[in-house]
Every structure is written in structure tokens, then in C-alpha cells.
Design a protein around this motif. Structure first.
Motif, mmCIF file in Angstrom:
data_model
loop_
_atom_site.group_PDB
_atom_site.id
_atom_site.type_symbol
_atom_site.label_atom_id
_atom_site.label_comp_id
_atom_site.label_asym_id
_atom_site.label_seq_id
_atom_site.Cartn_x
_atom_site.Cartn_y
_atom_site.Cartn_z
ATOM 1 N N LEU A 151 0.827 -1.204 0.000
ATOM 2 C CA LEU A 151 0.000 0.000 0.000
ATOM 3 C C LEU A 151 0.861 1.253 0.000
ATOM 4 N N MET A 152 1.992 1.176 0.720
ATOM 5 C CA MET A 152 2.917 2.310 0.734
ATOM 6 C C MET A 152 3.357 2.624 -0.699
ATOM 7 N N VAL A 153 3.806 1.606 -1.408
ATOM 8 C CA VAL A 153 4.286 1.808 -2.774
ATOM 9 C C VAL A 153 3.127 2.279 -3.656
ATOM 10 N N LEU A 154 2.004 1.583 -3.521
ATOM 11 C CA LEU A 154 0.846 1.887 -4.358
ATOM 12 C C LEU A 154 0.384 3.330 -4.124
ATOM 13 N N TYR A 155 0.362 3.728 -2.869
ATOM 14 C CA TYR A 155 -0.098 5.073 -2.533
ATOM 15 C C TYR A 155 0.801 6.124 -3.169
ATOM 16 N N GLN A 156 2.113 5.880 -3.076
ATOM 17 C CA GLN A 156 3.059 6.821 -3.696
ATOM 18 C C GLN A 156 2.813 6.900 -5.194
ATOM 19 N N LEU A 205 0.550 9.535 -10.039
ATOM 20 C CA LEU A 205 -0.254 9.412 -11.254
ATOM 21 C C LEU A 205 -1.367 10.456 -11.279
ATOM 22 N N ARG A 206 -1.918 10.739 -10.097
ATOM 23 C CA ARG A 206 -3.016 11.698 -10.027
ATOM 24 C C ARG A 206 -2.496 13.132 -9.998
ATOM 25 N N GLY A 207 -1.157 13.269 -9.987
ATOM 26 C CA GLY A 207 -0.566 14.595 -9.986
ATOM 27 C C GLY A 207 -0.575 15.255 -8.622
ATOM 28 N N GLY A 208 -0.853 14.527 -7.568
ATOM 29 C CA GLY A 208 -0.843 15.100 -6.235
ATOM 30 C C GLY A 208 0.343 14.595 -5.422
ATOM 31 N N GLU A 209 0.344 14.950 -4.147
ATOM 32 C CA GLU A 209 1.375 14.466 -3.250
ATOM 33 C C GLU A 209 0.714 13.561 -2.220
ATOM 34 N N PRO A 210 1.382 12.493 -1.806
ATOM 35 C CA PRO A 210 0.778 11.658 -0.772
ATOM 36 C C PRO A 210 0.669 12.416 0.549
ATOM 37 N N ASP A 211 -0.383 12.122 1.247
ATOM 38 C CA ASP A 211 -0.644 12.748 2.529
ATOM 39 C C ASP A 211 0.429 12.312 3.529
ATOM 40 N N GLN A 212 1.185 13.280 4.082
ATOM 41 C CA GLN A 212 2.358 12.908 4.884
ATOM 42 C C GLN A 212 2.024 12.198 6.205
ATOM 43 N N PRO A 213 1.017 12.632 6.942
ATOM 44 C CA PRO A 213 0.676 11.869 8.158
ATOM 45 C C PRO A 213 0.345 10.422 7.840
ATOM 46 N N CYS A 214 -0.286 10.207 6.670
ATOM 47 C CA CYS A 214 -0.621 8.846 6.279
ATOM 48 C C CYS A 214 0.648 8.047 5.994
ATOM 49 N N VAL A 215 1.596 8.665 5.279
ATOM 50 C CA VAL A 215 2.851 7.975 4.982
ATOM 51 C C VAL A 215 3.584 7.648 6.280
ATOM 52 N N SER A 216 3.639 8.600 7.183
ATOM 53 C CA SER A 216 4.312 8.354 8.471
ATOM 54 C C SER A 216 3.665 7.194 9.206
#
Lengths: 154, 407, 273
Positions: B210-215, B220-231
Motif C-alpha cells: 500500500l505504501m508503494v501503491l499510494y506513492q 499518477l493523479r498529480g498530487g502528493e501523498p498525505d504525509q501523516p498517512c505515509v508516516s
């Protein structure tokens, strides 16, 4: 309840699928499955008749080869079944009664299987160190030249 | 030709019956369970930091589940007889449980997906025309009620299903470990730790995926992953990786310390045949290195720049995926290199390239869930509808603010 | 149904032999013998056909009641000469694919420090001289086959009920239902099972079920020249195998796994697993 109509529908759908699966299963279980346990009982009979026995024992050979049988019974090879050297009976007498002459290994390797001196054999069992038993190379030597396989003398 | 043997193997014990497909099977099921654990963290345990990926996680779990039984089917000597596992299950067999557990879990997950995406289905049914409308109407089972009361009902159903689904997912994967762990004939498999190890590494592989997929999806969507979620993902990944590696080491250490009769041959197995896949890949490249990387992400979280955090955790996640694959390989294949005579090892197993159980098939099995995921996205839309500008009734029912608003 | 066979040369005893039927050539008689002994005239107690056949005949080959038997196998390792006749006979009798073994013979060369084990081609071609790089103080052969355990790990793990144990104590595989998952192959601690490359189903020793239910002995026992391999029926009071199990010091393979084998070994060495 009026807002749970979709829930009722999906639950009904699941129940229909499960019922169909359960009914289908009833048709797919083999007839004799579970008679004596979780297996198909008919297979027991199939296993009993899976093929005709290939080995028939010395008594069967005796019917046509009485001389060899008599010699064998009198000698030290009396406990060695004919089929050990000659192969299974069924390869010799076919199901339709026709007879095929079996090929018998007449080289020294046949005798060596039992009588070559090899680690592991019981000490009392008659064995020879091939290289000491014959002069010259072992290859090509024929034990049957001196020993009668049906009633060998030591 | 029989493979080369060092020592003595029973003459029938020189074949690797459980091929690459049986390596793929727990690998894929692991993603199912792991991804489901992540969505449960949000749906059941209220970890709101996972909200951005809760739907992605559920869709991922669903996509992998659709593929999960494929490798099993493919490895059977008689794939056409596979359904017998359901028709005449022999319940003393761990494998017979598969049919029941798999279909039970599939049912739960299908229902949960349906309830979560129902507002989306209804909206699309209303919006579209012709056959497309018929398709969505059929998916909606003909009821278009997405009023606040209906969504309240959905929310209850989702919580209930998630509550059943989490133990079901854990059992589905724990049972995979049980298949190996309960084989007393094979000392490399036979340990009660096996189901636990499988479960922990399933969580590792699911979170890592999910970490890889989320990144990737964010890029792909042109956004940035949500940092609290990544942490948060990094933190949980670290936790499960620590657990997994500890358990995997414990298994070996106990065997070595007990000096059990099988340890002689197992130590030889690990240091010769499995040296690369076990020591190098499973313990060092896939174990130690991501452990350090994740420790950096978790312990120095405050000081990290976004891009550093994203890169470190993605690299760590990729290595974790390697770790889990090596672990599956070492268990499944390693156990078959070892003869039950405990006196000999078979030559290493090299899977064929083509064919039913070959490398290409394994790659296809790994790609298939992503294709399903893409189709899922086209048909239902994975992302929460608010991003696509849909009306508020279509918000995820499990979303607390939505309920507050509708109340 | 045809006339029941009058008698069969089933008892491999030297004295037992049936007179040829009058008016038939000997060859024809022998062919008949095999056809009938392999024929379908077999019923099982309680089976659907049992009533049809009646419980009258008890001659070998005519009626078979599986509750009247309980088979066991005895291997006297001190007698084995490693000739491999059993392995060849098994392969011929059961059409075992090359490279796979329903039975095989292992050779142990044991010294104070080390042990060497080999089984070239399962012992099918016999054994040749061997050089070990330690001082071997004893050496012996050990025939192996399916142990037909009473607490079988293999049946336990079969997911579809394709493997089962008959009432007379034989572990069998239903090749029509086996899905070829190989779980049983993994679960057998003795390496007795394999997936046949021909049928893609699990295969194993059946104690020649098609023979023993006709009163014959398994092919491996039939050809064993030294009496190493013996087959017996525990339900016969004076059965030699039964007497040996009752009165001799016997061992079973991997007893610690509690599979309760029905193959017993005399003079088993600790090195044998």
C-alpha cells in the motif's frame, strides 16, 4: 426498515446463491462417497481389479516346466521364485493365452545381483569377489557356463 | 534425470512438488490479509490517519483476493478437479478449509465493497444511460436509496462486516501458515510459530504494497501523498517488520539451541542451498536494511523533508516486499530441498520459464490484481468521491464527519 | 456371471497346484487363471453387490470380506541381500513409472563416527561395491515401502477424501478423485508417495491390493528370495507375521512421529529413519 430494502435484497441474493451451491453439491457427490467414511467406496472394488496380477508364483510355472521346477525344488534355489530371474508370468503368458518368450539376462550381472561380494549382505550368504573368482576381466564371463541356475552347486 | 543430491535422500524425495505457484499463493494471500488489516485500522480501530488510503486498501485487498486461488489451481495435477475441495471437503485436512475460508472471506469482502461503494454505484446509475445504466442498476440491485437513513444502515453493515472480515482475513492467512506448520514430517516447516510468522509477514507485505501503491497513485493523479498517512504506514510497517524478523530468527535460534536431530541438516540447508535467498535476501537486504531505513523515518519523522520521507519509506517498502517473497520462497522451496531422510539435500530448484507453473505465469499473476484494480477504478472509482466533486451524500459512510453532517 | 473359478494357484506354496481343467490346453488354463483372478468376481462385505453374490463362497477370488482381514508387513533387515528383485517386481506388477518407487531398498554402511546411506535407482538394479571414506563397522540393507500407518498423516491432509484406509488396513488413493495437490506427498514422513508423471495423481504402495484380496501375496513378498519381506494377516491366529509381532522384539520407522505403522521391522538399526 424502509431504508434497509437494499440490505434485504443483498441478503436474499446471498441466500439464493448459497442454496444453489448447496443443491448443486448434492448432485456432484459420488454415489458411494461416505458409505464407510469420507471416500468413494466404489474405489475399493476398482482397486481390487485395477489390473490382473502379473506375478503368478512358481506353482503356475510348474504347469508347463515340470523339469525345471523339480530341479529348483531340490536345490539351494528352492526359495527363489522363477519370476526373480525370468520376469513376471504375465509377460510370458498373455491374457489371450498366447505365449511370448521372455528375455532372460544370461550375463554375469544377473547372478552378481545376489552373489557378488558387496557391503551390506549378511555374512552367511554365499557371495564371491568377482575379481578373485574368475581369471581375467569380469566382463563377458558367463556364470552359467559352470553353474546350473536351477540347482547350483557351490 | 533426477536432480543432484548431496547426502542421501529418499528416492521419491527429490522432486519439488510445490512449485513457484505455491510460493506465489501465500505471497498473494498475504497482500489480501495485509491490505485488509490497513482498512480495518481505519474502519474498526478509528485510525483516521489511514483515511486517505482506506478505500485503496480495500480495493487492493479485493483485487488480490480474486487472484488468490489461481496459483493453487494452476499447480494442481488436475486443475479441473479443484472444485472437489468444495464438493467433498475432507475436514481433517488443513487444505479443505481453504475452500470454505476463501469463499467465506470472498463473500464478506464482496459485501463490504458493495456497501462502501454503493452510493457511488447509485450515483453512476442515475447519471448514465442505456446499457451502462442497466449495468449500474443491476449492481445497485435496483434500490437507489442513499438518503441519510440508508447510509446509516450501510455504516452499520460495514462495521459489522469489517468486524467479521478482520478475523476472517487473519484466519485465511494464518491457515496458510498452518498448512506448513502442521506437517510433522518436515522439520523445516513443523513449528507452531509458522502461522504467526505468516500472519506478521502478511501485514508487512500488505502495508508495504500500500505504501508503494499510494506513492505511485498519488504521482499518477498529480498530487502528493498525505504525509501523516505515509508516516503512519511507515510506523506500522516498522512494527510488523520487527515482529516478523524477531519471530523468524526465534524459529531458527530455538532449533539451533535445542540441537534437535534436524538441526544438522537445516543448518546445512541454510548455509548452502538457501544462503542467498535466506541469509542475503531475507535477513539482510529485505530485513536489516529496511529495518534501519524505517527506524530513520519513524524516529526522525519530525526532521525529515517530505521527499526524503517518501523516498526512504518507498525504498524500505520495496525491500520489505522482497523480504516477504524470499521468506515464502525459503519456506516452500527450502522445505522440499530437504529430504525427509534428514540425510540429504536436493540441488537448488529452478522454476521453468514458460508453462503452467513457470516464471511468466507468476509475473502474470502479480500483474493481474493491478489490472483488476485499474478496472475497479474505471467502474466504481477508488478515490473518495469528494475529490471527484460528487455530492455530499456519496461520502464514505464510515466517515465520521459525514454522519455528523447528516444528523 | 461366469462359473466361479474352481481353484487358483494363489497359494505360492510349492505343493499347492490346481489340476488343469479337462479338455483344455495347459496354456489356455493358465491364461484363464490369470483372467479370472483379475476378473470382477469380487465382493465386499456390506457392499451393494454382497447380497447379489451371496455369502456362500469363501474361496480365494470369489468373495472377499474386508472385515475378515487385517494385514501387516514384516521386514527382517538381517536377511536382506539387496538384490532388488522386490523393486523390479513391484515396478512390473504395478507399472510404476521409471524414477519413482512404491518400494525401494536402502544400504547403510555404519561406523563409530559416521554413516553412509545409498540407494542407487532405489536398488532396482541391485547394489555394487562401495568405498566409504571412514571405517565402516557394519553394513546392511533396509527395504522400505509405505508403512500403511493406522494414524496416517497422508490421509489426514487429503483435502478431498481421495485417500483412505480400508477396513483390512491398506492405505489407498482414489485416482479418479485425487486432485494432485501433493499435500499427502509432503505429509508422509517416509517418502512413500509421489505424483505419477502419467496420471498426475498421488501414487503409492497398495500392498498389491489387487493381489492380496485374491489371496495372493504382494509382488515384492512373492519374489523375495530370502524371506526378508513377509506379509501376514493379523486376524489369523497362527499367522507367522502375527506371531513375530507378538513375540519378537520389533521396531517401526520414526516411531516418535506416532503414525502407528503396520510395517514392522526386525533387527532395525538406530541409524535407519
Amino acid at each position: 426498515m424502509e431504508h434497509a430494502r437494499h440490505v434485504v435484497r443483498v441478503v436474499l441474493l446471498v441466500m439464493v446463491v448459497l442454496a444453489v451451491a448447496f443443491l448443486a453439491r448434492g448432485f456432484l457427490v459420488p454415489r458411494s462417497y461416505g458409505m464407510y467414511g469420507p471416500y468413494r467406496y466404489d474405489n475399493v472394488r476398482e482397486q481390487m481389479n485395477v489390473r490382473r496380477p502379473a506375478h503368478a508364483g512358481p506353482a503356475a510355472c510348474e504347469q508347463c516346466h515340470p523339469d525345471e521346477a523339480t530341479a529348483r525344488k531340490a536345490g539351494v534355489h528352492r526359495n527363489v521364485s522363477c519370476e526373480v530371474c525370468h520376469g513376471p508370468f504375465a509377460a510370458h503368458v498373455k491374457e489371450d493365452g498366447s505365449v511370448v518368450t521372455p528375455t532372460v539376462d544370461r550375463s554375469y550381472t544377473l547372478c552378481a545381483r545376489c552373489h557378488r561380494k558387496v557391503d551390506g549382505r549378511p555374512a552367511g550368504f554365499p557371495q564371491v569377489v568377482l575379481e578373485e573368482h574368475v581369471s581375467g576381466p569380469v566382463e563377458g564371463k558367463v556364470c552359467l557356463g559352470c553353474h546350473n541356475p536351477h540347482s547350483p552347486k557351490l | 534425470m533426477p536432480p543432484e543430491i548431496s547426502g542421501f535422500a529418499f528416492p521419491n524425495d527429490v522432486h519439488v512438488w510445490w512449485s513457484l505457484m505455491i510460493v506465489m499463493y501465500p505471497y498473494i494471500t498475504g497482500f489480501v490479509a495485509g491490505a485488509f488489516i490497513v482498512t480495518s485500522l481505519f474502519h474498526l480501530f478509528g485510525r483516521t490517519e489511514f483515511k486517505p488510503i482506506a478505500r485503496l486498501a480495500m480495493a487492493t485487498s479485493f483485487s488480490f483476493l480474486l487472484v488468490a486461488s489461481m496459483p493453487l489451481q494452476l499447480h494442481l495435477g488436475h486443475p479441473e478437479r479443484g472444485p472437489l475441495v468444495m464438493i467433498t471437503p475432507h475436514f481433517t485436512s488443513a487444505m479443505a478449509g481453504f475452500g470454505i475460508l476463501y469463499s467465506g472471506y470472498l463473500l464478506i469482502l464482496l459485501l463490504e465493497v458493495w456497501f462502501v461503494w454503493r452510493p457511488e454505484i447509485v450515483l453512476r446509475a442515475r447519471r448514465s444511460r442505456g446499457p451502462k445504466r442497466a449495468f449500474y442498476a443491476a449492481l445497485a440491485l435496483g434500490t437507489y436509496d442513499i438518503g441519510p437513513e440508508a447510509l446509516e444502515v450501510d455504516h452499520g453493515a460495514i462495521t459489522l462486516l469489517a468486524g467479521i472480515g478482520l478475523p476472517a482475513a487473519c484466519m485465511l492467512h494464518g491457515y496458510v501458515g498452518f498448512i506448513f506448520g502442521a506437517i510433522k514430517a518436515n522439520p523445516w516447516w513443523s513449528t507452531p510459530l509458522m502461522p504467526v510468522i505468516f500472519l506478521c509477514s502478511a501485514a508487512v507485505s500488505g502495508i508495504a504494497l500500500l505504501m508503494v501503491l499510494y506513492q505511485v497513485v498519488s504521482k499518477l493523479r498529480g498530487g502528493e501523498p498525505d504525509q501523516p498517512c505515509v508516516s503512519a504506514l511507515a510506523r506500522w510497517l516498522w512494527f510488523f517488520l520487527i515482529l516478523t524478523i524477531t519471530l523468524e530468527l526465534l524459529e531458527i535460534i530455538v532449533m539451533a539451541y535445542e540441537r534437535s536431530e534436524s538441526w544438522l541438516i537445516i543448518s546445512e540447508l541454510l548455509t548452502t542451498r538457501l544462503e542467498f535467498s535466506y541469509v542475503t535476501m531475507q535477513l539482510i537486504v529485505g530485513g536489516l536494511i529496511p529495518l534501519i531505513l524505517l527506524a530513520v523515518v519513524v524516529l526522525m519523522n519530525r526532521y525529515l523533508h517530505e521527499r526524503v520521507r517518501n523516498t526512504l519509506s518507498t525504498v524500505a517498502a520495496l525491500l520489505c516486499l522482497v523480504q516477504v517473497f524470499s521468506m515464502r520462497w525459503n519456506i516452500v522451496v527450502g522445505g522440499q530441498l530437504l529430504s525427509k531422510s534428514l540425510r540429504g539435500l536436493r540441488a537448488p530448484y529452478e522454476p521453468e520459464l514458460f508453462g503452467r507453473e513457470g516464471v511468466l505465469m507468476a509475473i502474470a499473476l502479480l500483474v493481474a490484481p493491478f489490472v483488476i484494480l485499474w478496472i475497479f477504478d474505471r467502474v466504481l472509482g477508488i478515490d473518495p468521491p469528494e475529490k471527484t466533486g460528487a455530492a455530499s451524500p456519496a461520502e464514505p459512510p464510515a466517515d465520521v464527519p459525514a454522519r455528523v453532517r447528516s444528523a | 456371471m461366469e462359473k466361479p473359478p474352481r481353484s487358483l494357484p494363489v497359494v505360492p506354496d510349492e505343493h499347492a497346484s490346481a489340476p488343469p481343467e479337462p479338455g483344455h490346453g495347459r496354456r489356455e488354463f493358465l491364461a484363464n487363471v490369470l483372467r479370472l483372478s483379475g476378473g470382477a468376481l469380487v465382493f465386499l462385505a456390506g457392499g451393494p453387490a454382497a447380497e447379489a453374490g451371496g455369502a456362500s463362497g469363501k474361496e480365494a477370488g470369489e468373495a472377499y470380506h474386508w472385515d475378515e482381514h487385517s494385514y501387516a508387513y514384516l521386514v527382517d533387515t538381517s536377511k536382506c541381500i539387496g538384490c532388488g528383485s522386490c523393486v523390479r517386481a513391484c515396478a512390473a506388477e504395478n507399472q510404476v513409472p521409471d524414477g519413482f518407487f512404491r518400494t525401494w531398498v536402502e544400504r547403510y554402511v555404519v561406523g563409530m563416527e559416521r554413516t553412509h546411506v545409498d540407494s542407487p535407482n532405489g536398488g532396482k538394479d541391485g547394489f555394487g561395491p562401495i568405498q566409504v571414506d571412514f571405517v565402516g563397522t557394519k553394513s546392511f540393507f533396509v527395504p522400505k515401502l509405505c508403512n500403511h500407518c493406522r494414524a496416517t498423516p497422508c490421509i489426514q491432509v487429503c483435502p478431498v477424501g481421495a485417500s483412505y484406509r480400508t477396513h483390512d488396513g491398506v492405505v489407498l488413493v482414489d485416482a479418479e478423485r485425487c486432485i494432485g495437490c501433493a499435500y499427502c506427498v509432503q505429509a508422509c514422513p517416509y517418502g512413500s508417495r509421489f505424483l505419477s508423471p502419467l496420471t498426475h495423481t498421488a501414487e503409492k504402495c497398495t500392498w498389491c491390493y489387487h493381489r492380496i484380496t485374491k489371496g495372493l501375496r504382494p509382488a515384492c513378498v512373492e519374489v523375495c528370495p530370502t524371506g526378508t519381506r513377509q506379509f501376514g494377516d493379523l486376524k489369523r491366529p497362527n499367522d507367522p507375521v502375527r506371531l513375530a509381532i507378538e513375540h519378537d522384539r520389533i521396531g517401526v520407522l520414526q516411531a516418535h512421529l506416532r503414525t502407528e505403522p503396520n510395517c514392522y521391522y526386525l533387527h532395525l538399526d538406530k541409524e535407519v529413519r
